[in-house]
Design a protein around this motif. Structure first.
Motif, PDB file in Angstrom:
ATOM      1  N   CYS A  79     -19.014  67.898  20.365  1.00  0.00           N
ATOM      2  CA  CYS A  79     -18.597  66.555  20.796  1.00  0.00           C
ATOM      3  C   CYS A  79     -18.033  65.767  19.616  1.00  0.00           C
ATOM      4  CB  CYS A  79     -19.772  65.802  21.412  1.00  0.00           C
ATOM      5  SG  CYS A  79     -20.317  66.410  23.010  1.00  0.00           S
ATOM      6  N   GLN A 101     -19.405  59.550  23.227  1.00  0.00           N
ATOM      7  CA  GLN A 101     -20.761  59.182  23.641  1.00  0.00           C
ATOM      8  C   GLN A 101     -21.107  59.809  24.993  1.00  0.00           C
ATOM      9  OE1 GLN A 101     -21.625  55.015  23.623  1.00  0.00           O
ATOM     10  NE2 GLN A 101     -23.771  55.321  24.129  1.00  0.00           N
ATOM     11  N   THR A 102     -20.165  59.807  25.912  1.00  0.00           N
ATOM     12  CA  THR A 102     -20.398  60.428  27.214  1.00  0.00           C
ATOM     13  C   THR A 102     -20.632  61.925  27.060  1.00  0.00           C
ATOM     14  OG1 THR A 102     -18.945  58.778  28.223  1.00  0.00           O
ATOM     15  CG2 THR A 102     -19.451  60.719  29.532  1.00  0.00           C
ATOM     16  N   ALA A 134     -21.883  63.422  24.377  1.00  0.00           N
ATOM     17  CA  ALA A 134     -23.205  63.597  23.768  1.00  0.00           C
ATOM     18  C   ALA A 134     -24.323  63.399  24.799  1.00  0.00           C
ATOM     19  CB  ALA A 134     -23.378  62.628  22.613  1.00  0.00           C
ATOM     20  N   LEU A 135     -24.179  62.418  25.653  1.00  0.00           N
ATOM     21  CA  LEU A 135     -25.184  62.195  26.700  1.00  0.00           C
ATOM     22  C   LEU A 135     -25.242  63.379  27.659  1.00  0.00           C
ATOM     23  CD1 LEU A 135     -24.632  58.396  27.434  1.00  0.00           C
ATOM     24  CD2 LEU A 135     -26.562  59.463  26.243  1.00  0.00           C
ATOM     25  N   SER A 136     -24.089  63.980  27.928  1.00  0.00           N
ATOM     26  CA  SER A 136     -24.037  65.159  28.782  1.00  0.00           C
ATOM     27  C   SER A 136     -24.772  66.338  28.132  1.00  0.00           C
ATOM     28  CB  SER A 136     -22.579  65.527  29.053  1.00  0.00           C
ATOM     29  OG  SER A 136     -22.484  66.745  29.725  1.00  0.00           O
ATOM     30  N   CYS A 137     -24.613  66.482  26.823  1.00  0.00           N
ATOM     31  CA  CYS A 137     -25.334  67.548  26.104  1.00  0.00           C
ATOM     32  C   CYS A 137     -26.838  67.390  26.260  1.00  0.00           C
ATOM     33  CB  CYS A 137     -24.985  67.518  24.616  1.00  0.00           C
ATOM     34  SG  CYS A 137     -23.313  68.022  24.232  1.00  0.00           S
ATOM     35  N   LEU A 138     -27.302  66.165  26.133  1.00  0.00           N
ATOM     36  CA  LEU A 138     -28.737  65.912  26.248  1.00  0.00           C
ATOM     37  C   LEU A 138     -29.222  66.083  27.683  1.00  0.00           C
ATOM     38  CD1 LEU A 138     -29.031  62.826  23.896  1.00  0.00           C
ATOM     39  CD2 LEU A 138     -29.589  65.211  23.381  1.00  0.00           C
ATOM     40  N   LYS A 139     -28.440  65.573  28.623  1.00  0.00           N
ATOM     41  CA  LYS A 139     -28.838  65.638  30.031  1.00  0.00           C
ATOM     42  C   LYS A 139     -28.929  67.077  30.528  1.00  0.00           C
ATOM     43  CE  LYS A 139     -27.517  64.035  34.634  1.00  0.00           C
ATOM     44  NZ  LYS A 139     -26.537  63.264  35.411  1.00  0.00           N
TER      45      LYS A 139
END
Length: 96
Positions: free
Chosen positions: A51, A65-66, A68-73
């Motif tokens: 990302c 940021q979106t 990175a949030l997808s990676c975590l989710k």
């Protein structure tokens, strides 16, 4: 000379080797795992690094940021590839 004990011993050794080293074989996919202990790969970290790389390459066209949030989710299951438009399409902006 009787070959049966030799064949039996060979079969037993091969079977035990397969049982012992069977987990060392590379897996086809990483789905469901966060960390590959054999390869030392943390899929979430790889996803986050990609990302950052895509954000560096594409700038304001990429929603870092979106991504990175997808990676975590999704626990790194869908790793973005900056050169593969299909893998980064959800994170692209259309700038005017």
């Amino acid at each position: 000379m009787n070959a049966k004990p030799l064949v039996l011993c060979t079969v037993v050794v091969v079977a035990l080797s397969l049982l012992h080293f069977g987990e060392a074989l590379p897996s086809i996919g990483h789905y469901g795992k966060r960390f590959d202990a054999m390869g030392g790969i943390d899929f979430i970290q790889v996803c986050l690094n990609n990302c950052v790389q895509c954000k560096t390459m594409l700038g304001d066209y990429f929603q870092g940021q979106t991504c990175a949030l997808s990676c975590l989710k999704f626990k790194g299951k869908a790793i973005p590839d900056c050169e593969d438009i299909a893998s980064i399409a959800p994170f692209l902006n259309a700038l005017e």
